[in-house]
Scaffold this motif. Structure first.
Motif, mmCIF file in Angstrom:
data_model
loop_
_atom_site.group_PDB
_atom_site.id
_atom_site.type_symbol
_atom_site.label_atom_id
_atom_site.label_comp_id
_atom_site.label_asym_id
_atom_site.label_seq_id
_atom_site.Cartn_x
_atom_site.Cartn_y
_atom_site.Cartn_z
ATOM 1 N N LEU A 224 4.898 10.678 16.222
ATOM 2 C CA LEU A 224 5.896 10.157 17.159
ATOM 3 C C LEU A 224 5.841 8.634 17.203
ATOM 4 O O LEU A 224 6.875 7.960 17.264
ATOM 5 C CB LEU A 224 5.658 10.730 18.558
ATOM 6 N N MET A 225 4.631 8.087 17.160
ATOM 7 C CA MET A 225 4.483 6.631 17.136
ATOM 8 C C MET A 225 5.046 6.058 15.834
ATOM 9 O O MET A 225 5.698 5.007 15.829
ATOM 10 C CB MET A 225 3.011 6.255 17.295
ATOM 11 N N VAL A 226 4.796 6.760 14.729
ATOM 12 C CA VAL A 226 5.341 6.338 13.437
ATOM 13 C C VAL A 226 6.867 6.339 13.484
ATOM 14 O O VAL A 226 7.528 5.405 13.009
ATOM 15 C CB VAL A 226 4.839 7.261 12.315
ATOM 16 N N ALA A 227 7.443 7.393 14.067
ATOM 17 C CA ALA A 227 8.902 7.497 14.166
ATOM 18 C C ALA A 227 9.470 6.361 15.004
ATOM 19 O O ALA A 227 10.506 5.769 14.668
ATOM 20 C CB ALA A 227 9.292 8.846 14.762
ATOM 21 N N TRP A 228 8.796 6.030 16.111
ATOM 22 C CA TRP A 228 9.270 4.937 16.964
ATOM 23 C C TRP A 228 9.251 3.607 16.204
ATOM 24 O O TRP A 228 10.217 2.838 16.255
ATOM 25 C CB TRP A 228 8.410 4.840 18.223
ATOM 26 N N ASN A 229 8.161 3.337 15.516
ATOM 27 C CA ASN A 229 8.069 2.093 14.742
ATOM 28 C C ASN A 229 9.109 2.056 13.636
ATOM 29 O O ASN A 229 9.681 1.002 13.325
ATOM 30 C CB ASN A 229 6.666 1.933 14.153
ATOM 31 N N MET A 230 9.348 3.213 13.033
ATOM 32 C CA MET A 230 10.304 3.287 11.932
ATOM 33 C C MET A 230 11.733 3.049 12.421
ATOM 34 O O MET A 230 12.564 2.498 11.688
ATOM 35 C CB MET A 230 10.200 4.665 11.272
ATOM 36 N N VAL B 60 0.866 -1.174 0.000
ATOM 37 C CA VAL B 60 0.000 0.000 0.000
ATOM 38 C C VAL B 60 0.905 1.227 0.000
ATOM 39 O O VAL B 60 1.795 1.341 0.846
ATOM 40 C CB VAL B 60 -0.925 0.025 1.231
ATOM 41 N N SER B 61 0.686 2.127 -0.944
ATOM 42 C CA SER B 61 1.577 3.275 -1.113
ATOM 43 C C SER B 61 0.876 4.573 -0.758
ATOM 44 O O SER B 61 -0.343 4.690 -0.817
ATOM 45 C CB SER B 61 2.095 3.332 -2.547
ATOM 46 N N GLY B 62 1.691 5.545 -0.429
ATOM 47 C CA GLY B 62 1.210 6.879 -0.082
ATOM 48 C C GLY B 62 2.350 7.671 0.507
ATOM 49 O O GLY B 62 3.520 7.253 0.432
ATOM 50 N N PRO B 63 2.080 8.819 1.101
ATOM 51 C CA PRO B 63 3.156 9.569 1.762
ATOM 52 C C PRO B 63 3.693 8.776 2.945
ATOM 53 O O PRO B 63 2.935 8.114 3.653
ATOM 54 C CB PRO B 63 2.466 10.858 2.221
ATOM 55 N N THR B 64 4.994 8.803 3.140
ATOM 56 C CA THR B 64 5.600 8.056 4.244
ATOM 57 C C THR B 64 6.550 8.950 5.026
ATOM 58 O O THR B 64 7.050 9.967 4.522
ATOM 59 C CB THR B 64 6.371 6.823 3.750
ATOM 60 N N ALA B 65 6.820 8.530 6.269
ATOM 61 C CA ALA B 65 7.651 9.339 7.167
ATOM 62 C C ALA B 65 9.082 9.469 6.674
ATOM 63 O O ALA B 65 9.745 10.474 6.934
ATOM 64 C CB ALA B 65 7.621 8.723 8.562
ATOM 65 N N ALA B 66 9.582 8.449 5.964
ATOM 66 C CA ALA B 66 10.982 8.463 5.539
ATOM 67 C C ALA B 66 11.314 9.666 4.668
ATOM 68 O O ALA B 66 12.456 10.139 4.653
ATOM 69 C CB ALA B 66 11.303 7.169 4.788
ATOM 70 N N VAL C 170 23.614 0.031 6.785
ATOM 71 C CA VAL C 170 23.318 1.284 6.093
ATOM 72 C C VAL C 170 21.826 1.592 6.175
ATOM 73 O O VAL C 170 21.404 2.690 6.555
ATOM 74 C CB VAL C 170 23.779 1.224 4.617
ATOM 75 N N THR C 171 20.994 0.591 5.833
ATOM 76 C CA THR C 171 19.540 0.789 5.848
ATOM 77 C C THR C 171 19.040 1.123 7.244
ATOM 78 O O THR C 171 18.287 2.088 7.441
ATOM 79 C CB THR C 171 18.836 -0.482 5.345
ATOM 80 N N LEU C 172 19.477 0.355 8.232
ATOM 81 C CA LEU C 172 19.019 0.592 9.598
ATOM 82 C C LEU C 172 19.554 1.917 10.132
ATOM 83 O O LEU C 172 18.862 2.622 10.872
ATOM 84 C CB LEU C 172 19.464 -0.563 10.498
ATOM 85 N N GLY C 173 20.775 2.262 9.755
ATOM 86 C CA GLY C 173 21.362 3.519 10.227
ATOM 87 C C GLY C 173 20.595 4.732 9.760
ATOM 88 O O GLY C 173 20.251 5.619 10.559
ATOM 89 N N PHE C 174 20.286 4.792 8.452
ATOM 90 C CA PHE C 174 19.595 5.996 7.993
ATOM 91 C C PHE C 174 18.110 5.994 8.366
ATOM 92 O O PHE C 174 17.536 7.063 8.582
ATOM 93 C CB PHE C 174 19.836 6.263 6.499
ATOM 94 N N THR C 175 17.475 4.833 8.471
ATOM 95 C CA THR C 175 16.067 4.839 8.887
ATOM 96 C C THR C 175 15.939 5.247 10.352
ATOM 97 O O THR C 175 15.019 5.995 10.719
ATOM 98 C CB THR C 175 15.418 3.462 8.682
ATOM 99 N N ALA C 176 16.854 4.776 11.209
ATOM 100 C CA ALA C 176 16.831 5.205 12.605
ATOM 101 C C ALA C 176 17.131 6.698 12.714
ATOM 102 O O ALA C 176 16.529 7.408 13.532
ATOM 103 C CB ALA C 176 17.843 4.398 13.424
ATOM 104 N N GLY C 177 18.050 7.184 11.892
ATOM 105 C CA GLY C 177 18.350 8.617 11.888
ATOM 106 C C GLY C 177 17.156 9.444 11.447
ATOM 107 O O GLY C 177 16.851 10.489 12.036
ATOM 108 N N ILE C 178 16.460 8.976 10.399
ATOM 109 C CA ILE C 178 15.253 9.672 9.940
ATOM 110 C C ILE C 178 14.204 9.697 11.043
ATOM 111 O O ILE C 178 13.522 10.703 11.252
ATOM 112 C CB ILE C 178 14.703 8.990 8.667
ATOM 113 N N ALA C 179 14.069 8.584 11.770
ATOM 114 C CA ALA C 179 13.093 8.525 12.861
ATOM 115 C C ALA C 179 13.387 9.580 13.922
ATOM 116 O O ALA C 179 12.468 10.239 14.431
ATOM 117 C CB ALA C 179 13.107 7.125 13.481
#
Length: 569
Positions: free
Chosen positions: A381-387, A75-81, A128-137
């Motif tokens: 904030l919940m989205v960021a935590w999950n991300m 399912v696509s749409g705007p995302t937090a990343a 790399v993937t986990l590093g930048f996704t955690a940083g984005i969060a």
């Protein structure tokens, strides 16, 4: 050869689409719509644009990607990343610049799919993937401090550390009304899954947060809460109102939308080149996010997606959305997982989700204007935590080798302090260097043991070296260095390359240099066990010429050939 296009939809129709499938997809689409409406608005606001543009993204891009993509369940749409990428673009170029960058990114994604680059996602290392996704969060969480605490004077466009200092400075001005609403929303989202109910927590969390905002404003003195309708207004023809307009997305030309100065953006080569880096970043992150989302969908359902068709679908969705006011879209992990849990069976679930969002705009636009900004901040904030995937991050910190942790924390730090482009670029380079170092350690050359030499009946005048592992520029100098240390009493050098799967041009050049030196010393060189492809490479490099260079299939064959040569002499 078929084009990578709409493979998920074709597979669904080929397998047969029954009434039970329609019912399941419809119910899943309604559930997803409930989740998507507040998220789409919150993510649009976090990206620096009015909330309706996030809804338009879910409607247009969500439907187009579902129809043309390669994953049945995504399912696509705007995302937090994307927030950390889109917000600077909006600040500098306005809504028009954001739509144009999205349009350009869509073209890049289509090209990536047509060039069949979908499998390249596997070459991006996990740190790399986990590093930048955690940083984005972390960055997304910092962007919510303003609305969560009701700090109207806080500048969200400032640098991360400047923003944090600004937050500390403004703490005495906290709006306790906003903070109470935001915390109630956040705690509801945290605790709701324990009830084990199919109803997603977003709806009850927002209902409770909105109820507290409205009742508290009436009954409690000084209890002030900023609502969506207080911060955003709309004008449509002769009509105007608070919040979002109750109209379907209409056709627009992205370059005629307002820039940062409020005037139509226009089109120019300078603008195109200025937006190109952002467009490439959007396309890269869109490819990573959408393919990861498809992989997650596969793991939950046992299905298989078409990565190239998914890239084409993502590209077409991002090409179409800007012409209806939609911002950047990609596969959403949380919504995809929710789709599967809700019983979605095909791309039609994502299409029904888009129709549900459209229905909410047309019917409930006035109601949505009463949503508190602090409640939307709690949602993000919940989205960021999950991300952030904190559990995965902790596990990697405990178990990963030190070099991988270096990559992880480098990507994390660069994402927070600078931006994702630099983080991913540096992370991939670091990971590549570490990989090459590890491969160079694996590749080695060893002489025969005394027992092996006796078994082959080799005289002491023959030097025998066994090379094992890929022979590339990182390993060539170390591995081939032994071949230059041949004593004067040696008449022939056997180079056993049974366990060499590949040679690069640096290794070939190094090997040529070593062999030429051996030829100059009048020593016979025999290559043993090379596969025909690598023999062809060496012959093209000139290593098959002359009587002093030969090839043999095995050590025994090389030994027999040497004995016959000596007998002939």
């Amino acid at each position: 050869m078929s084009l990578p296009f709409a493979s998920a939809l074709k597979e669904t129709l080929r397998q047969g689409y029954r009434l039970a499938d329609l019912r399941a997809d419809l119910l899943a689409g309604i559930t997803l719509g409930i989740i998507a409406v507040p998220l789409a608005m919150a993510l649009a606001i976090a990206s620096g644009v009015a909330p309706q543009y996030g809804l338009y993204t879910a409607i247009v891009a969500g439907a187009v990607i579902a129809l043309t993509g390669g994953s049945r369940y995504s399912v696509s749409g705007p995302t937090a990343a994307f927030v950390v990428i889109l917000l600077p673009v909006t600040a500098e170029y306005g809504l028009g610049g954001l739509l144009l960058a999205t349009l350009m990114a869509g073209g890049i994604l289509v090209a990536m799919g047509l060039l069949k680059l979908g499998r390249l996602i596997q070459f991006i290392p996990a740190p790399v993937t986990l590093g930048f996704t955690a940083g984005i969060a972390v960055v997304i969480a910092s962007l919510q401090l303003k609305d969560l605490f009701g700090l109207e004077e806080m500048d969200n466009s400032a640098h991360f550390f400047v923003k944090l200092l600004d937050f500390v400075h403004l703490l005495p001005e906290i709006s306790w009304g906003d903070l109470s609403v935001g915390l109630l929303t956040l705690f509801t989202l945290i605790l709701w899954p324990r009830l084990k109910t199919p109803l997603p927590g977003h709806l009850p969390a927002l209902v409770l947060g909105t109820s507290l905002a409205l009742l508290g404003s009436q009954w409690l003195p000084g209890f002030e809460v900023t609502l969506l309708g207080d911060q955003f207004q709309w004008t449509h023809g002769d009509e105007s109102g608070r919040g979002i307009p109750p109209v379907a997305p209409a056709f627009v030309l992205p370059w005629l939308m307002p820039g940062a100065d409020g005037e139509p953006l226009g089109l120019s080569w300078d603008l195109f080149t200025a937006l190109l880096p952002a467009a490439f970043t959007i396309a890269l992150l869109g490819a990573i996010e959408s393919l990861l989302c498809s992989v997650v969908g596969d793991s939950l359902t046992g299905s298989k997606h078409d990565p190239n068709a998914e890239l084409v679908g993502q590209g077409l969705g991002n090409l179409a959305a800007p012409f209806f006011g939609g911002i950047t879209a990609t596969g959403a992990l949380a919504r995809t997982a929710a789709n599967i849990r809700a019983g979605g069976r095909s791309p039609f679930a994502a299409i029904f989700h888009s129709l549900m969002v459209l229905a909410c705009i047309l019917v409930f636009a006035d109601v949505l204007s009463w949503l508190p900004m602090a409640a939307l901040a709690g949602l993000l904030l919940m989205v960021a935590w999950n991300m952030s995937e904190a559990h995965h991050l902790v596990k990697m910190v405990k178990t990963a080798p030190t070099p991988d942790l270096l990559v992880l924390f480098t990507c994390f730090g660069l994402t927070v302090v600078f931006d994702m482009v630099l983080a991913v670029s540096v992370g991939i380079v670091l990971a590549s260097l570490l990989f090459m170092g590890r491969m160079a350690q694996v590749t080695e050359s060893q002489p025969l043991t005394a027992a092996e030499r006796k078994e082959l009946d080799l005289p002491e005048t023959i030097a025998y070296f066994r090379i094992a592992g890929p022979l590339f520029f990182g390993a060539a100098e170390k591995t081939l260095g032994r071949l230059t240390q041949i004593s004067s009493g040696i008449d022939a050098v056997f180079i056993d390359m049974h366990q060499v799967p590949t040679l690069d041009i640096t290794a070939i050049d190094s090997l040529s240099s070593v062999v030429k030196q051996l030829q100059k010393d009048n020593k016979q060189v025999v290559f043993i066990g090379l596969n025909p492809r690598l023999i062809l490479k060496l012959r093209r490099a000139g290593l098959g010429k002359g009587k002093l260079i030969t090839f043999a299939r095995s050590a025994e064959a090389a030994s027999q050939r040497w004995k016959r040569l000596q007998a002939a002499c």
